[in-house]
Design a protein around this motif. Structure first.
Motif, PDB file in Angstrom:
ATOM      1  N   LYS A 134     -15.764  -5.733  -3.511  1.00 30.89           N
ATOM      2  CA  LYS A 134     -14.358  -6.975  -4.708  1.00 30.89           C
ATOM      3  C   LYS A 134     -14.269  -6.622  -5.491  1.00 30.89           C
ATOM      4  O   LYS A 134     -13.296  -6.229  -6.196  1.00 30.89           O
ATOM      5  N   VAL A 135     -15.139  -6.782  -6.187  1.00 26.28           N
ATOM      6  CA  VAL A 135     -15.742  -6.931  -7.611  1.00 26.28           C
ATOM      7  C   VAL A 135     -15.322  -4.984  -8.740  1.00 26.28           C
ATOM      8  O   VAL A 135     -14.979  -4.617  -9.432  1.00 26.28           O
ATOM      9  N   GLN A 136     -15.791  -4.431  -7.521  1.00 26.18           N
ATOM     10  CA  GLN A 136     -16.027  -2.794  -7.703  1.00 26.18           C
ATOM     11  C   GLN A 136     -14.382  -2.434  -7.624  1.00 26.18           C
ATOM     12  O   GLN A 136     -13.663  -1.650  -8.214  1.00 26.18           O
ATOM     13  N   VAL A 137     -13.735  -2.812  -6.392  1.00 24.08           N
ATOM     14  CA  VAL A 137     -12.370  -2.444  -6.417  1.00 24.08           C
ATOM     15  C   VAL A 137     -11.644  -2.728  -7.361  1.00 24.08           C
ATOM     16  O   VAL A 137     -11.046  -2.443  -8.095  1.00 24.08           O
ATOM     17  N   TYR A 138     -12.268  -4.219  -7.929  1.00 23.18           N
ATOM     18  CA  TYR A 138     -11.381  -4.917  -9.367  1.00 23.18           C
ATOM     19  C   TYR A 138     -11.401  -3.705 -10.211  1.00 23.18           C
ATOM     20  O   TYR A 138     -10.739  -3.387 -11.232  1.00 23.18           O
ATOM     21  N   ASP A 139     -12.584  -3.353 -10.357  1.00 24.92           N
ATOM     22  CA  ASP A 139     -12.818  -2.433 -11.523  1.00 24.92           C
ATOM     23  C   ASP A 139     -12.149  -1.066 -12.236  1.00 24.92           C
ATOM     24  O   ASP A 139     -11.691  -0.388 -12.619  1.00 24.92           O
ATOM     25  N   TYR A 140     -12.099  -0.781 -10.152  1.00 27.58           N
ATOM     26  CA  TYR A 140     -11.699   0.560  -9.918  1.00 27.58           C
ATOM     27  C   TYR A 140     -10.258   0.704 -10.050  1.00 27.58           C
ATOM     28  O   TYR A 140     -10.027   1.189 -10.860  1.00 27.58           O
ATOM     29  N   LEU A 141      -9.643  -0.209 -10.133  1.00 26.70           N
ATOM     30  CA  LEU A 141      -7.889   0.327 -10.360  1.00 26.70           C
ATOM     31  C   LEU A 141      -7.721  -0.550 -12.101  1.00 26.70           C
ATOM     32  O   LEU A 141      -6.620  -0.532 -12.231  1.00 26.70           O
ATOM     33  N   THR A 142      -8.416  -1.227 -12.458  1.00 25.49           N
ATOM     34  CA  THR A 142      -7.769  -1.941 -13.945  1.00 25.49           C
ATOM     35  C   THR A 142      -8.424  -0.799 -15.290  1.00 25.49           C
ATOM     36  O   THR A 142      -8.321  -0.583 -16.492  1.00 25.49           O
ATOM     37  N   ASP A 143      -9.451   0.009 -14.434  1.00 23.31           N
ATOM     38  CA  ASP A 143      -9.978   1.577 -15.668  1.00 23.31           C
ATOM     39  C   ASP A 143      -9.023   1.956 -16.194  1.00 23.31           C
ATOM     40  O   ASP A 143      -9.336   2.209 -17.850  1.00 23.31           O
ATOM     41  N   ASP A 144      -7.993   2.472 -16.238  1.00 23.94           N
ATOM     42  CA  ASP A 144      -7.030   3.119 -17.126  1.00 23.94           C
ATOM     43  C   ASP A 144      -5.420   2.585 -17.265  1.00 23.94           C
ATOM     44  O   ASP A 144      -4.793   3.053 -18.066  1.00 23.94           O
ATOM     45  N   TYR A 145      -5.905   0.956 -17.392  1.00 23.64           N
ATOM     46  CA  TYR A 145      -4.985  -0.147 -17.924  1.00 23.64           C
ATOM     47  C   TYR A 145      -5.347  -0.136 -19.009  1.00 23.64           C
ATOM     48  O   TYR A 145      -6.589  -0.460 -19.651  1.00 23.64           O
ATOM     49  N   SER A 146      -4.846  -0.313 -20.228  1.00 17.58           N
ATOM     50  CA  SER A 146      -4.689   0.257 -21.495  1.00 17.58           C
ATOM     51  C   SER A 146      -5.282  -1.455 -21.649  1.00 17.58           C
ATOM     52  O   SER A 146      -6.218  -1.844 -23.228  1.00 17.58           O
ATOM     53  N   GLY A 147      -4.492  -2.769 -21.837  1.00 15.83           N
ATOM     54  CA  GLY A 147      -4.846  -3.494 -21.301  1.00 15.83           C
ATOM     55  C   GLY A 147      -6.519  -4.456 -20.853  1.00 15.83           C
ATOM     56  O   GLY A 147      -6.930  -5.415 -21.075  1.00 15.83           O
ATOM     57  N   TYR A 148      -7.381  -3.310 -20.333  1.00 17.63           N
ATOM     58  CA  TYR A 148      -8.544  -3.229 -19.674  1.00 17.63           C
ATOM     59  C   TYR A 148      -9.367  -2.104 -20.454  1.00 17.63           C
ATOM     60  O   TYR A 148     -10.433  -1.914 -19.935  1.00 17.63           O
ATOM     61  N   ILE A 149      -9.146  -1.799 -21.847  1.00 15.55           N
ATOM     62  CA  ILE A 149      -9.746  -1.152 -21.942  1.00 15.55           C
ATOM     63  C   ILE A 149     -11.936  -1.071 -21.371  1.00 15.55           C
ATOM     64  O   ILE A 149     -11.862  -2.087 -22.888  1.00 15.55           O
ATOM     65  N   THR A 150     -12.077  -0.353 -20.989  1.00 18.35           N
ATOM     66  CA  THR A 150     -13.878  -0.437 -20.679  1.00 18.35           C
ATOM     67  C   THR A 150     -14.206   0.889 -21.329  1.00 18.35           C
ATOM     68  O   THR A 150     -14.113   1.839 -20.775  1.00 18.35           O
ATOM     69  N   PHE A 151     -15.209   0.972 -22.071  1.00 18.39           N
ATOM     70  CA  PHE A 151     -16.282   2.285 -22.191  1.00 18.39           C
ATOM     71  C   PHE A 151     -17.532   2.313 -21.596  1.00 18.39           C
ATOM     72  O   PHE A 151     -18.765   1.853 -22.332  1.00 18.39           O
ATOM     73  N   SER A 170       3.721  -0.207  -8.345  1.00 18.35           N
ATOM     74  CA  SER A 170       3.197  -0.166  -9.558  1.00 18.35           C
ATOM     75  C   SER A 170       2.417  -1.103  -9.703  1.00 18.35           C
ATOM     76  O   SER A 170       1.386  -0.796 -10.131  1.00 18.35           O
ATOM     77  N   ASN A 171       2.746  -2.284  -9.662  1.00 16.07           N
ATOM     78  CA  ASN A 171       1.597  -3.522  -9.951  1.00 16.07           C
ATOM     79  C   ASN A 171       0.815  -4.072  -9.183  1.00 16.07           C
ATOM     80  O   ASN A 171       0.081  -4.991  -8.712  1.00 16.07           O
ATOM     81  N   PHE A 172       0.089  -3.110  -8.068  1.00 13.34           N
ATOM     82  CA  PHE A 172      -1.229  -2.900  -7.556  1.00 13.34           C
ATOM     83  C   PHE A 172      -2.008  -3.945  -8.210  1.00 13.34           C
ATOM     84  O   PHE A 172      -2.693  -5.040  -7.251  1.00 13.34           O
ATOM     85  N   SER A 173      -2.879  -3.341  -9.258  1.00 15.83           N
ATOM     86  CA  SER A 173      -3.331  -3.884 -10.319  1.00 15.83           C
ATOM     87  C   SER A 173      -4.039  -5.836 -10.149  1.00 15.83           C
ATOM     88  O   SER A 173      -4.602  -6.395  -9.891  1.00 15.83           O
ATOM     89  N   ASN A 174      -2.277  -5.898 -10.220  1.00 21.07           N
ATOM     90  CA  ASN A 174      -1.490  -7.698 -10.235  1.00 21.07           C
ATOM     91  C   ASN A 174      -2.196  -8.133  -8.970  1.00 21.07           C
ATOM     92  O   ASN A 174      -2.132  -9.266  -9.425  1.00 21.07           O
ATOM     93  N   ILE A 175      -1.288  -7.362  -8.028  1.00 20.76           N
ATOM     94  CA  ILE A 175      -1.045  -7.875  -6.754  1.00 20.76           C
ATOM     95  C   ILE A 175      -2.699  -8.346  -5.914  1.00 20.76           C
ATOM     96  O   ILE A 175      -3.204  -9.610  -6.043  1.00 20.76           O
ATOM     97  N   TYR A 176      -3.821  -7.037  -6.635  1.00 25.79           N
ATOM     98  CA  TYR A 176      -4.933  -7.728  -6.214  1.00 25.79           C
ATOM     99  C   TYR A 176      -5.559  -8.975  -6.775  1.00 25.79           C
ATOM    100  O   TYR A 176      -6.018  -9.679  -6.531  1.00 25.79           O
ATOM    101  N   SER A 177      -5.389  -8.702  -8.282  1.00 24.14           N
ATOM    102  CA  SER A 177      -6.181  -9.653  -8.844  1.00 24.14           C
ATOM    103  C   SER A 177      -5.089 -11.232  -8.600  1.00 24.14           C
ATOM    104  O   SER A 177      -6.201 -12.067  -8.580  1.00 24.14           O
ATOM    105  N   GLU A 178      -4.279 -11.428  -7.812  1.00 23.55           N
ATOM    106  CA  GLU A 178      -3.589 -12.964  -7.583  1.00 23.55           C
ATOM    107  C   GLU A 178      -4.209 -12.618  -6.134  1.00 23.55           C
ATOM    108  O   GLU A 178      -4.762 -14.461  -6.259  1.00 23.55           O
ATOM    109  N   VAL A 179      -4.108 -11.971  -5.640  1.00 23.29           N
ATOM    110  CA  VAL A 179      -4.952 -12.090  -4.234  1.00 23.29           C
ATOM    111  C   VAL A 179      -6.515 -12.512  -4.162  1.00 23.29           C
ATOM    112  O   VAL A 179      -7.344 -13.588  -3.978  1.00 23.29           O
ATOM    113  N   LEU A 180      -6.776 -12.466  -5.508  1.00 23.68           N
ATOM    114  CA  LEU A 180      -8.596 -12.633  -6.350  1.00 23.68           C
ATOM    115  C   LEU A 180      -8.754 -14.166  -6.023  1.00 23.68           C
ATOM    116  O   LEU A 180     -10.072 -14.392  -5.828  1.00 23.68           O
TER     117      LEU A 180
END
Length: 539
Positions: free
Chosen positions: A62-79, A17-27
């Motif tokens: 690597k940046v594109q993967v990060y953007d894709y993973l964080t698009d649905d998370y309310s803390g990363y609201i991006t239009f 469930s926290n895959f975006s956090n794992i990816y962020s730490e790996v980055l």
């Protein structure tokens, strides 16, 4: 391609469930250390497979993967669409940009786009979230972007004196203001505010204050600021003291992270012309994952609409805002012919629309001594979206004579003549009292089975609906709403499922309102008797 890479990484990680956090730490470890210990985040075999895929990605991927993973998370609201629209507006109105500030910069997507489009020479992002601020710096390092600085600060408490050519803010939608924020605000703004205002105004004042003398500012805010009564005074202050180029109502569902309707406010200190009101709510195309997206043609249509009046826009002088009580709602200024409604339908096509019966005073006087069997609904009986009382009784003979005007359950009732527009709906308890509408009441009786009357009510009493109905009334003191005009009135339509969701909320809130009014009536009965009842108790 990126979606496929994400799916592979996600599958290897075990759908955590926290895959975006794992990816962020790996980055973070990848950028700041020479070695990534994948086993710190995943089991041995998974770690090896994950690392093999991750290290084959280019930095941009690597940046594109990060953007894709964080698009649905309310803390990363991006239009994404709105950033593209903002970029297009900047390009249109500024040939040269030196400094760019993003207030509430999130994951720095706007700044990254500015660098890519060669807008600006120096860039500053302010972000309160520690992790987002760190991630933003990592993404900029991966892309090798120069002259980009991030400040891990609360933009409403830490206010710099620096000024910028362009200021952008896709602001967080706060629910309330703290005393500390208000105190900081008063140190740089002369506009007085109340704690009850929508917090978006604080961000807009901070944005405007950070613009240089010829600066351009773009704010994404909630649509409620356009018409909220609590914000009326600050709307006046902004209207009179700020250079506003355009107010643009935006499409819904441009981000999975929020369903809050939004509007773009374009400030321009070098601009002295008329204000453009643009309704872009229908300018979008469907995207994957139930998202809407503004394509290049949509954006160009908005740019054209800012410059010249069109089917979706009008241009008004500041004096017009004053004449209209400083309402910023675009629907108020667009003509019915140019109003951009979604799937509009005429009321006359989905309902029977008629006016109640004109029962003369003579008839009522002659009827006074008869035993009553029902009631006459007058304007005075309509209040707060409910029927507050029925004061005029009718005999059996009059009820029989005017049976065809008898109100049915779910009839929508509104004033056809009067000083104020009042709207209500007939519930079961009203119908059981046998009620006939007077001639000052217009009745909308929905006949289309695919239309929920409570949905129609929700639109008519909403800000846009009331504004549009109000503009159709004629007369100076006694306002008249003709049946022909009402039949031609168009209502935007959504699916029956969405209608029912809105209708259920409306029923629930009306029930709550009715219950609250009953409680207030009990208090009004008790309060005048407290002294006397206490005296009797003492004696």
């Amino acid at each position: 391609m990126i979606q496929e890479r994400v799916k592979n990484l996600y599958r290897i990680a075990g759908n955590v469930s926290n895959f975006s956090n794992i990816y962020s730490e790996v980055l973070d470890e990848y950028i700041n250390n020479s070695y990534v210990n994948y086993e710190e985040y995943l089991s041995d075999k998974k770690a090896e497979m994950f690392g093999e895929i991750f290290e084959k990605l280019t930095n941009e991927e690597k940046v594109q993967v990060y953007d894709y993973l964080t698009d649905d998370y309310s803390g990363y609201i991006t239009f994404d669409s709105l950033e593209n629209l903002a970029i297009a507006i900047i390009k249109k109105y500024r040939e040269e940009v030196t400094e760019v500030l993003d207030i509430g910069s999130g994951k720095a997507s706007f700044i990254r786009k500015c660098v890519k489009e060669d807008i600006g020479q120096e860039y500053v992002g302010e972000e309160i979230n520690n992790k987002l601020s760190r991630d933003s710096q990592n993404l900029v390092k991966l892309l090798n972007l120069k002259n980009v600085t991030f400040k891990n600060v609360d933009s409403l408490k830490s206010v710099s004196k620096d000024r910028y050519s362009v200021v952008y803010s896709n602001m967080p939608f706060l629910n309330k203001l703290t005393n500390e924020v208000l105190n900081t605000y008063s140190s740089y703004s002369s506009i007085p505010i109340k704690k009850s205002i929508t917090p978006d105004w604080i961000f807009m004042e901070r944005l405007y204050n950070s613009m240089d003398d010829d600066g351009l500012g773009i704010a994404i805010v909630r649509t409620s600021i356009l018409y909220s009564h609590a914000d009326k005074e600050i709307r006046r202050q902004f209207s009179e003291s700020k250079n506003i180029r355009a107010i643009i109502r935006l499409p819904e569902k441009l981000s999975n992270a929020t369903a809050i309707p939004t509007v773009m406010i374009v400030f321009d200190k070098s601009y002295k012309g008329p204000l453009s009101m643009v309704d872009a709510t229908n300018l979008y195309e469907k995207k994957e994952r139930s998202l809407n997206h503004m394509n290049e043609n949509n954006i160009n249509t908005v740019l054209d609409a800012i410059e010249e009046e069109s089917e979706i826009s009008t241009r008004i002088e500041r004096s017009i805002l004053k004449e209209n009580d400083y309402i910023w709602n675009t629907a108020y200024y667009l003509n019915e012919e140019t109003l951009n409604l979604v799937n509009p339908k005429r009321l006359g096509d989905i309902a029977t629309v008629f006016r109640g019966r004109d029962i003369t005073k003579k008839e009522l006087n002659e009827d006074a001594d008869e035993s009553y069997a029902g009631h006459l609904l007058n304007i005075a009986d309509l209040d707060n979206y409910l029927i507050k009382g029925l004061n005029q009784k009718l005999s059996t003979s009059l009820m029989d004579k005017y049976q065809k005007y008898k109100i049915q359950e779910k009839d929508i009732l509104l004033t056809a003549r009067g000083s104020n527009l009042k709207i209500a709906i007939a519930d079961k308890s009203l119908v059981e009292k046998d009620v006939i509408a007077s001639s000052n009441i217009a009745v909308i009786r929905v006949t289309d089975e695919k239309v929920d009357p409570y949905y129609i009510l929700s639109y008519l009493i909403g800000e846009e609906g009331k504004i549009r109905l109000g503009k159709l009334q004629t007369g100076s003191i006694i306002l008249v709403l003709s049946l022909g005009t009402l039949k031609d009135f168009q209502v935007p339509f959504v699916s029956l499922e969405s209608q029912k969701n809105i209708a259920e909320k409306m029923k629930m809130e009306l029930a709550g309102l009715k219950s609250t009014i009953k409680r207030l009536e009990k208090f009004e009965e008790k309060l005048p008797n407290i002294f006397e009842s206490n005296e009797k108790g003492v004696n």
